[in-house]
Design a protein around this motif. Structure first.
Motif, PDB file in Angstrom:
ATOM      1  N   UNK A  26      90.852  76.883  60.333  1.00 52.36           N
ATOM      2  CA  UNK A  26      91.958  77.719  59.844  1.00 52.36           C
ATOM      3  C   UNK A  26      91.457  78.751  58.842  1.00 52.36           C
ATOM      4  N   UNK A  27      90.483  78.373  58.006  1.00 51.21           N
ATOM      5  CA  UNK A  27      89.994  79.283  56.974  1.00 51.21           C
ATOM      6  C   UNK A  27      88.997  80.297  57.507  1.00 51.21           C
ATOM      7  N   UNK A  28      88.299  79.967  58.597  1.00 51.37           N
ATOM      8  CA  UNK A  28      87.175  80.808  59.053  1.00 51.37           C
ATOM      9  C   UNK A  28      87.638  82.212  59.429  1.00 51.37           C
ATOM     10  N   UNK A  29      87.194  83.261  58.717  1.00 52.25           N
ATOM     11  CA  UNK A  29      87.645  84.613  59.046  1.00 52.25           C
ATOM     12  C   UNK A  29      86.968  85.185  60.282  1.00 52.25           C
ATOM     13  N   UNK A  30      85.877  84.565  60.708  1.00 47.82           N
ATOM     14  CA  UNK A  30      85.176  85.087  61.883  1.00 47.82           C
ATOM     15  C   UNK A  30      85.470  84.280  63.138  1.00 47.82           C
ATOM     16  N   UNK A  31      86.364  83.339  63.020  1.00 52.57           N
ATOM     17  CA  UNK A  31      86.873  82.546  64.143  1.00 52.57           C
ATOM     18  C   UNK A  31      85.706  81.978  64.953  1.00 52.57           C
ATOM     19  N   UNK A  32      84.712  81.432  64.259  1.00 54.97           N
ATOM     20  CA  UNK A  32      83.551  80.913  64.980  1.00 54.97           C
ATOM     21  C   UNK A  32      83.530  79.391  64.997  1.00 54.97           C
ATOM     22  N   UNK A  33      84.633  78.742  64.594  1.00 59.55           N
ATOM     23  CA  UNK A  33      84.667  77.278  64.608  1.00 59.55           C
ATOM     24  C   UNK A  33      85.673  76.809  65.656  1.00 59.55           C
ATOM     25  N   UNK A  34      85.206  75.911  66.520  1.00 62.78           N
ATOM     26  CA  UNK A  34      86.096  75.267  67.481  1.00 62.78           C
ATOM     27  C   UNK A  34      86.170  73.795  67.122  1.00 62.78           C
ATOM     28  N   UNK A  35      87.344  73.195  67.271  1.00 63.47           N
ATOM     29  CA  UNK A  35      87.528  71.804  66.866  1.00 63.47           C
ATOM     30  C   UNK A  35      87.894  70.968  68.092  1.00 63.47           C
ATOM     31  N   UNK A  36      87.220  69.831  68.213  1.00 63.15           N
ATOM     32  CA  UNK A  36      87.477  68.895  69.316  1.00 63.15           C
ATOM     33  C   UNK A  36      87.902  67.558  68.740  1.00 63.15           C
ATOM     34  N   UNK A  37      88.832  66.914  69.422  1.00 67.18           N
ATOM     35  CA  UNK A  37      89.357  65.657  68.894  1.00 67.18           C
ATOM     36  C   UNK A  37      89.534  64.653  70.018  1.00 67.18           C
TER      37      UNK A  37
END
Lengths: 250, 68
Positions: free
Chosen positions: B57-68
């Motif tokens: 949510x915080x990443x301004x470069x949208x480079x994090x993907x989350x898997x659950x």
């Protein structure tokens, strides 16, 4: 394993040119998520401002039109009036919207044009090198106010959301902050609501987002976040200032 | 197990995700990527990540993907 967070489809894979920590990336993501949520990417036209986000056409998968400095609401008005089937949003910074484009935004809001305006408030002119903007806080040092903004000569910071909310033409006016996850989620809700207003033909919707500008504030990302919480939010209170229902409008 | 995937080439090392992680599982690398920034990586040997998505949510470069 299920993917629970992914990049919105309305954004492409281009690496953004913004400085590290810049709030434009999150703001872009929120807009793109709204386009995905309502499945309107194919019929959306964005209006890019003059400012750091002038290159936003590189990142969005929808059409983007470039407007002269401050004239994004006027261009959006023309686009929406000639093609009312399109969803039109203007995306502007504080130097663009609150300074040179003040007349355009106030009159577009007063006419109640059925457009959405996303306003990025980081209290400085970002792209041109950190000059004083109308939203610069009192005492804030910028390249054109090296001793800090003084109300005797420079006036007071302008609160755009409070200024537009009393106008009859506006239907949704909110100010949100992008400083922490909970506020980002609230901001996402507001951006979604703003687009929903336009989709339902209710009228002019306006969302102001407080963001950081570490480069021009001369701080690192964490200090900038702290500055939003300590200095900006007390002067620019968060919240929804106006929300009309469809029935009110008709 | 929940985990995140960070695109190191897009990361600009702003460190917003490092501060927001409740378990302090993200750290900055000493090496730089092609953009010239010290990117961040997930250091989670004990698999503590809960997939809370705060970093994404915080990443301004949208480079994090989350898997659950």
């Amino acid at each position: 394993m299920k993917q629970v967070f992914a990049k919105p489809k309305a954004l492409n894979d281009e690496i953004m040119h913004y400085c590290p920590g810049c709030g434009h990336g999150v703001a872009h993501r929120l807009v793109a998520e709204a386009l995905d949520h309502y499945d309107i990417t194919g019929r959306t036209v964005g209006v890019a401002p003059v400012g750091c986000s002038v290159l936003m056409y590189d990142y969005f998968n929808c059409d983007i039109i470039e407007a002269p400095h401050g004239r994004a609401p006027a261009v959006a008005t023309g686009m929406k009036r000639s093609r009312s089937d399109l969803i039109v949003f203007a995306y502007q910074g504080d130097g663009d919207l609150a300074s040179i484009g003040l007349a355009e935004i106030v009159h577009a809001a007063n006419r109640g044009e059925n457009i959405t305006v996303i306003f990025i408030n980081n209290t400085v002119y970002g792209m041109t090198g950190g000059q004083m903007a109308p939203t610069t806080l009192l005492g804030q040092k910028t390249t054109t106010s090296p001793y800090g903004r003084n109300f005797n000569t420079d006036g007071y910071p302008i609160r755009m959301a409070e200024m537009l909310a009393p106008l009859e033409g506006t239907t949704y006016v909110a100010r949100m902050s992008l400083d922490k996850p909970v506020n980002i989620l609230k901001a996402r809700k507001s951006v979604f609501k703003a687009f929903e207003m336009q989709i339902n033909n209710v009228g002019f919707s306006f969302v102001e987002l407080l963001t950081i500008c570490p480069t021009n504030w001369g701080m690192d990302s964490m200090e900038s976040i702290k500055r939003i919480q300590d200095e900006m939010i007390p002067y620019f209170p968060l919240g929804v200032f106006k929300e009309k229902e469809t029935e009110d409008y008709i | 197990m929940p985990t995140i995937k960070i695109e190191s080439e897009k990361c600009k090392g702003c460190s917003l995700c490092i501060d927001v992680c409740p378990y302090e599982l993200i750290r900055q690398e000493r090496t730089i990527n092609h953009q010239g920034y010290q990117y961040v990586v997930l250091a989670d040997p004990e698999e503590q990540c809960t997939g809370c998505t705060l970093c994404a949510l915080m990443c301004p470069d949208i480079c994090i993907e989350v898997f659950k």
